[in-house]
Scaffold this active site. Structure first.
Site, PDB file in Angstrom:
ATOM      1  N   THR A   1       0.853  -1.197   0.000  1.00 17.42           N
ATOM      2  CA  THR A   1       0.000   0.000   0.000  1.00 17.42           C
ATOM      3  C   THR A   1       0.890   1.249   0.000  1.00 17.42           C
ATOM      4  O   THR A   1       0.973   1.949   0.995  1.00 17.42           O
ATOM      5  CB  THR A   1      -0.891   0.028   1.274  1.00 17.42           C
ATOM      6  OG1 THR A   1      -0.040  -0.176   2.418  1.00 17.42           O
ATOM      7  CG2 THR A   1      -1.944  -1.034   1.259  1.00 17.42           C
TER       8      THR A   1
ATOM      9  N   SER B   1      -2.283  -5.845   5.415  1.00 17.80           N
ATOM     10  CA  SER B   1      -1.605  -4.630   4.947  1.00 17.80           C
ATOM     11  C   SER B   1      -1.995  -3.485   5.856  1.00 17.80           C
ATOM     12  O   SER B   1      -3.124  -3.413   6.326  1.00 17.80           O
ATOM     13  CB  SER B   1      -2.052  -4.254   3.539  1.00 17.80           C
ATOM     14  OG  SER B   1      -1.843  -5.299   2.643  1.00 17.80           O
TER      15      SER B   1
ATOM     16  N   CYS C   1       7.532   1.588   6.202  1.00 16.18           N
ATOM     17  CA  CYS C   1       6.351   1.883   7.021  1.00 16.18           C
ATOM     18  C   CYS C   1       6.301   3.271   7.645  1.00 16.18           C
ATOM     19  O   CYS C   1       5.275   3.940   7.557  1.00 16.18           O
ATOM     20  CB  CYS C   1       6.233   0.848   8.128  1.00 16.18           C
ATOM     21  SG  CYS C   1       5.774  -0.746   7.464  1.00 16.18           S
TER      22      CYS C   1
ATOM     23  N   PHE D   1      17.945  -0.061   4.731  1.00 17.69           N
ATOM     24  CA  PHE D   1      17.414   0.966   5.644  1.00 17.69           C
ATOM     25  C   PHE D   1      17.731   0.669   7.099  1.00 17.69           C
ATOM     26  O   PHE D   1      17.638   1.541   7.961  1.00 17.69           O
ATOM     27  CB  PHE D   1      15.913   1.184   5.430  1.00 17.69           C
ATOM     28  CG  PHE D   1      15.010   0.181   6.107  1.00 17.69           C
ATOM     29  CD1 PHE D   1      14.685  -1.017   5.485  1.00 17.69           C
ATOM     30  CD2 PHE D   1      14.479   0.449   7.368  1.00 17.69           C
ATOM     31  CE1 PHE D   1      13.838  -1.935   6.114  1.00 17.69           C
ATOM     32  CE2 PHE D   1      13.628  -0.451   8.003  1.00 17.69           C
ATOM     33  CZ  PHE D   1      13.321  -1.660   7.374  1.00 17.69           C
TER      34      PHE D   1
HETATM   35  C1  UDX Z   1       3.877  -4.532   3.540  1.00 18.11           C
HETATM   36  C2  UDX Z   1       2.470  -4.368   4.029  1.00 18.11           C
HETATM   37  O1  UDX Z   1       1.642  -5.344   3.567  1.00 18.11           O
HETATM   38  C3  UDX Z   1       2.105  -2.984   3.823  1.00 18.11           C
HETATM   39  O2  UDX Z   1       0.838  -2.712   4.233  1.00 18.11           O
HETATM   40  C4  UDX Z   1       3.034  -2.284   4.694  1.00 18.11           C
HETATM   41  O3  UDX Z   1       2.572  -1.071   5.071  1.00 18.11           O
HETATM   42  C5  UDX Z   1       4.321  -2.252   3.933  1.00 18.11           C
HETATM   43  O4  UDX Z   1       4.754  -3.507   3.914  1.00 18.11           O
HETATM   44  P1  UDX Z   1       5.267  -5.714   2.000  1.00 18.11           P
HETATM   45  O5  UDX Z   1       4.938  -7.116   2.311  1.00 18.11           O
HETATM   46  O6  UDX Z   1       6.484  -5.134   2.613  1.00 18.11           O
HETATM   47  O7  UDX Z   1       4.018  -4.834   2.319  1.00 18.11           O
HETATM   48  O8  UDX Z   1       5.243  -5.362   0.482  1.00 18.11           O
HETATM   49  P2  UDX Z   1       5.870  -6.176  -0.682  1.00 18.11           P
HETATM   50  O9  UDX Z   1       7.101  -6.841  -0.221  1.00 18.11           O
HETATM   51  O10 UDX Z   1       5.893  -5.231  -1.828  1.00 18.11           O
HETATM   52  O11 UDX Z   1       4.805  -7.348  -0.926  1.00 18.11           O
HETATM   53  C6  UDX Z   1       3.567  -7.217  -1.508  1.00 18.11           C
HETATM   54  C7  UDX Z   1       3.368  -8.355  -2.504  1.00 18.11           C
HETATM   55  O12 UDX Z   1       2.035  -8.346  -2.971  1.00 18.11           O
HETATM   56  C8  UDX Z   1       4.259  -8.270  -3.740  1.00 18.11           C
HETATM   57  O13 UDX Z   1       5.009  -9.454  -3.849  1.00 18.11           O
HETATM   58  C9  UDX Z   1       3.274  -8.113  -4.901  1.00 18.11           C
HETATM   59  O14 UDX Z   1       3.690  -8.781  -6.064  1.00 18.11           O
HETATM   60  C10 UDX Z   1       2.023  -8.731  -4.323  1.00 18.11           C
HETATM   61  N1  UDX Z   1       0.796  -8.269  -4.953  1.00 18.11           N
HETATM   62  C11 UDX Z   1       0.534  -6.941  -5.068  1.00 18.11           C
HETATM   63  C12 UDX Z   1      -0.131  -9.196  -5.416  1.00 18.11           C
HETATM   64  O15 UDX Z   1       0.098 -10.398  -5.339  1.00 18.11           O
HETATM   65  N2  UDX Z   1      -1.303  -8.745  -5.941  1.00 18.11           N
HETATM   66  C13 UDX Z   1      -1.576  -7.426  -6.084  1.00 18.11           C
HETATM   67  O16 UDX Z   1      -2.637  -7.067  -6.579  1.00 18.11           O
HETATM   68  C14 UDX Z   1      -0.621  -6.498  -5.615  1.00 18.11           C
HETATM   69  C1  UDX Z   2       8.669  -0.800  11.883  1.00 18.64           C
HETATM   70  C2  UDX Z   2       8.048  -1.127  13.252  1.00 18.64           C
HETATM   71  O1  UDX Z   2       9.098  -1.276  14.215  1.00 18.64           O
HETATM   72  C3  UDX Z   2       7.217  -2.391  13.167  1.00 18.64           C
HETATM   73  O2  UDX Z   2       6.576  -2.624  14.410  1.00 18.64           O
HETATM   74  C4  UDX Z   2       6.186  -2.220  12.067  1.00 18.64           C
HETATM   75  O3  UDX Z   2       5.444  -3.401  11.911  1.00 18.64           O
HETATM   76  C5  UDX Z   2       6.846  -1.879  10.756  1.00 18.64           C
HETATM   77  O4  UDX Z   2       7.641  -0.702  10.910  1.00 18.64           O
HETATM   78  P1  UDX Z   2      10.748  -1.673  10.482  1.00 18.64           P
HETATM   79  O5  UDX Z   2      10.523  -0.448   9.663  1.00 18.64           O
HETATM   80  O6  UDX Z   2      10.879  -2.981   9.798  1.00 18.64           O
HETATM   81  O7  UDX Z   2       9.571  -1.846  11.556  1.00 18.64           O
HETATM   82  O8  UDX Z   2      12.091  -1.485  11.358  1.00 18.64           O
HETATM   83  P2  UDX Z   2      12.438  -0.646  12.669  1.00 18.64           P
HETATM   84  O9  UDX Z   2      13.317  -1.488  13.493  1.00 18.64           O
HETATM   85  O10 UDX Z   2      11.263  -0.089  13.304  1.00 18.64           O
HETATM   86  O11 UDX Z   2      13.341   0.537  12.095  1.00 18.64           O
HETATM   87  C6  UDX Z   2      12.819   1.598  11.329  1.00 18.64           C
HETATM   88  C7  UDX Z   2      13.890   2.629  11.071  1.00 18.64           C
HETATM   89  O12 UDX Z   2      14.198   3.356  12.251  1.00 18.64           O
HETATM   90  C8  UDX Z   2      15.217   2.054  10.591  1.00 18.64           C
HETATM   91  O13 UDX Z   2      15.751   2.870   9.571  1.00 18.64           O
HETATM   92  C9  UDX Z   2      16.072   2.090  11.823  1.00 18.64           C
HETATM   93  O14 UDX Z   2      17.440   2.126  11.536  1.00 18.64           O
HETATM   94  C10 UDX Z   2      15.595   3.366  12.484  1.00 18.64           C
HETATM   95  N1  UDX Z   2      15.838   3.431  13.921  1.00 18.64           N
HETATM   96  C11 UDX Z   2      15.270   2.517  14.759  1.00 18.64           C
HETATM   97  C12 UDX Z   2      16.621   4.458  14.452  1.00 18.64           C
HETATM   98  O15 UDX Z   2      17.139   5.294  13.726  1.00 18.64           O
HETATM   99  N2  UDX Z   2      16.807   4.507  15.801  1.00 18.64           N
HETATM  100  C13 UDX Z   2      16.240   3.611  16.657  1.00 18.64           C
HETATM  101  O16 UDX Z   2      16.455   3.742  17.885  1.00 18.64           O
HETATM  102  C14 UDX Z   2      15.456   2.580  16.112  1.00 18.64           C
END
Ligand code: UDX
Ligand code: UDX
Length: 467
Positions: free
Chosen positions: A94, A133, A279, A341
């Site tokens: 999304t 999602s 996210c 990231f």
């Molecule tokens: C996630 C969460 O689902 C999203 O809400 C969150 O905020 C960001 O991360 P993520 O799993 O990280 O998404 O995304 P991505 O790795 O891009 O996976 C989504 C998958 O859905 C892709 O593999 C894409 O090919 C698939 N997809 C997308 C379908 O199968 N059908 C569609 O219509 C659209």
């Molecule tokens: C985040 C949320 O933690 C998770 O609960 C949600 O489901 C998805 O979004 P993610 O983005 O995968 O998870 O990783 P996270 O560990 O939260 O780190 C996010 C970013 O913040 C990274 O770039 C990380 O390096 C940064 N970060 C994190 C900092 O700069 N300082 C910190 O103390 C912690």
């Protein structure tokens, strides 16, 4: 009585759908779990004989190895999996909208809607449809309207919201021992029965007191709010890091002191070059958009500032690099260590490294990049997306992707640490120093390395949050 779940379908085999449903399969051997995706290459990778799964996540391969072919299946047959399932997770992406109404802040719900319509068209029996999602508040309502308007006779759809809280890099551990599982449903008898059915799935390994059942809207909003609060902590600490740099205080000491207060707690207080990931920014912008649509401009401005502070932190860091290198980096070689990231993932979405490298490029520096996990093709795609007006050939004249940290440091004036990969602690820094131009600089954007040790070798070290 709660319907019994014996077959689960997950639409979307990405960072969220893949690990989440693989763990469900491992923990619930009596449930058949089928993960489907439109992307055939992705599914082929999940099915590869040598377990070359499409995402890097510690522990994930072991989980897939245990369940794949037993009760865990990856497929491109979306319709077949929908048809046989009792419960369907919608885990498609999304992203933030790039054009149209709400461009730059609203979520693009096109994929969620497409998946919902497909479920309505294909289903011949009742289903529980779960939004996994992260979606704006009240999306479930739209999904319900679409499903009801398009359903066949005798098909009932119950919608649940079950946001995922896993963090990349620790996803498997987060899924095995979640702090909580959140399930939102309509507070009707049918809604509650559907919620109970999903509770029963998680109760196979999560203590029931950690499974929180709430209303649909609360669940949707909680996910946005949780990410916004986490990101807000980082922006707060990063704002303080700017004060530290200007005054001589040390951000690590300040974080430590703040975090000792049990009401604040020590986690998520690490200053950095800026948060990234798919996210945080997206969900805050979602919250901003929601607040604006609800005519709450002060609330919108409050949350927007968290993202603005993050942009400021990245800009501030690249400016510090230029300032320290005698106000020009034109023609100078900069080694950027880390492109993901955060550590322990190959994901680059919204990575701070992309912004830094773009800044270095516009100062006409030469950039060497090394990351232990990110695919080279991904790095080129990200740099191309960041500079759409430049040709890939011209980008490649300025940027080189290296096979090791030492290779990246060769003939460089400066090393920039952009991701906190543990292996950067073990770099042979004496060796790196020998092959760099002098004076040799290190810019630690992650509070990772021992600055005093590097100074003894001869490096000039600049650290986030220290004067
Ligand atoms: C996630 C969460 O689902 C999203 O809400 C969150 O905020 C960001 O991360 P993520 O799993 O990280 O998404 O995304 P991505 O790795 O891009 O996976 C989504 C998958 O859905 C892709 O593999 C894409 O090919 C698939 N997809 C997308 C379908 O199968 N059908 C569609 O219509 C659209
Ligand atoms: C985040 C949320 O933690 C998770 O609960 C949600 O489901 C998805 O979004 P993610 O983005 O995968 O998870 O990783 P996270 O560990 O939260 O780190 C996010 C970013 O913040 C990274 O770039 C990380 O390096 C940064 N970060 C994190 C900092 O700069 N300082 C910190 O103390 C912690």
């Amino acid at each position: 009585m709660a319907p019994k779940v014996t077959k689960i379908c997950c639409i979307g085999a990405g960072y969220v759908g893949g690990p989440t449903c693989a763990v469900i399969a491992v923990k619930c051997p009596h449930i058949k779990v089928t993960i489907v995706d439109l992307n055939a290459d992705r599914i082929a990778a999940w099915n590869s004989p040598d377990f070359a799964v499409p995402i890097y996540e510690p522990g994930l391969v072991d989980v897939v190895r245990k369940a794949r072919g037993r009760n865990l299946f990856f497929s491109t047959d979306v319709d077949g999996a929908i048809e046989e399932a009792d419960l369907i997770f919608v885990s498609v992406n999304t992203p933030t909208k790039k054009s149209g109404v709400g461009a730059g802040s609203a979520a693009d719900l096109n994929y969620v809607e497409l998946a919902t319509r497909r479920i309505a068209n294909v289903a011949n029996s009742s289903k529980i449809v779960v939004e996994k999602s992260t979606v704006p508040c009240r999306t479930a309502e739209s999904m319900r309207t679409i499903l009801e308007a398009n359903s066949k006779p005798n098909c009932r759809f119950d919608i649940l919201s079950n946001p995922e809280f896993l963090a990349e890099g620790t996803a498997i551990n987060d899924l095995f021992s979640p702090d909580r599982v959140l399930i939102g449903s309509l507070q009707t008898p049918e809604g509650k029965a559907a919620s109970d059915a999903l509770v029963e799935v998680y109760a196979n390994w999560v203590p029931t007191k950690q499974i929180l059942t709430v209303g649909l809207w609360s669940s949707e909003l909680s996910k946005l709010a949780a990410n916004a609060m986490l990101a807000q902590r980082i922006s707060s600490i990063n704002a303080l890091s700017a004060i530290c740099e200007a005054t001589g205080a040390n951000i690590d000491e300040v974080s430590h002191a703040i975090g000792y207060d049990s009401r604040v707690g020590p986690k998520f207080l690490k200053a950095s070059v800026g948060f990234g990931g798919s996210c945080f920014q997206k969900d805050i912008l979602n919250l901003v958009y929601l607040s604006e649509s609800l005519h709450l401009p002060e609330v919108a401005a409050y949350w927007r500032q968290v993202v603005e502070m993050n942009e400021y932190q990245k800009r501030r860091f690249s400016k510090r690099v230029v300032d320290t290198l005698f106000n020009t980096i034109t023609g100078k070689k900069i080694a950027v260590l880390g492109f993901a990231f955060k550590a322990d993932t190959g994901d680059t979405r919204e990575s701070a490294a992309i912004t830094l490298i773009k800044d270095f490029q516009s100062e006409r520096a030469l950039v060497n990049i090394y990351d232990p996990q990110v695919a080279h093709s991904q790095i080129w795609a990200d740099l191309q997306e960041a500079s759409p007006q430049a040709s890939l050939d011209s980008i490649k004249k300025q940027v080189t992707i290296c096979g090791s940290a030492l290779e990246a440091c060769k003939d460089a004036e400066a090393v920039v640490i952009a991701t906190e990969w543990k292996e950067f602690l073990d770099i042979d820094w004496e060796e790196a120093y020998k092959h760099m131009n002098k004076p040799a600089f290190v810019f630690d954007g992650r509070l990772l390395v021992d600055a005093d040790k590097l100074r003894k070798i001869g490096f000039k070290v600049t650290t986030i949050g220290r004067a």
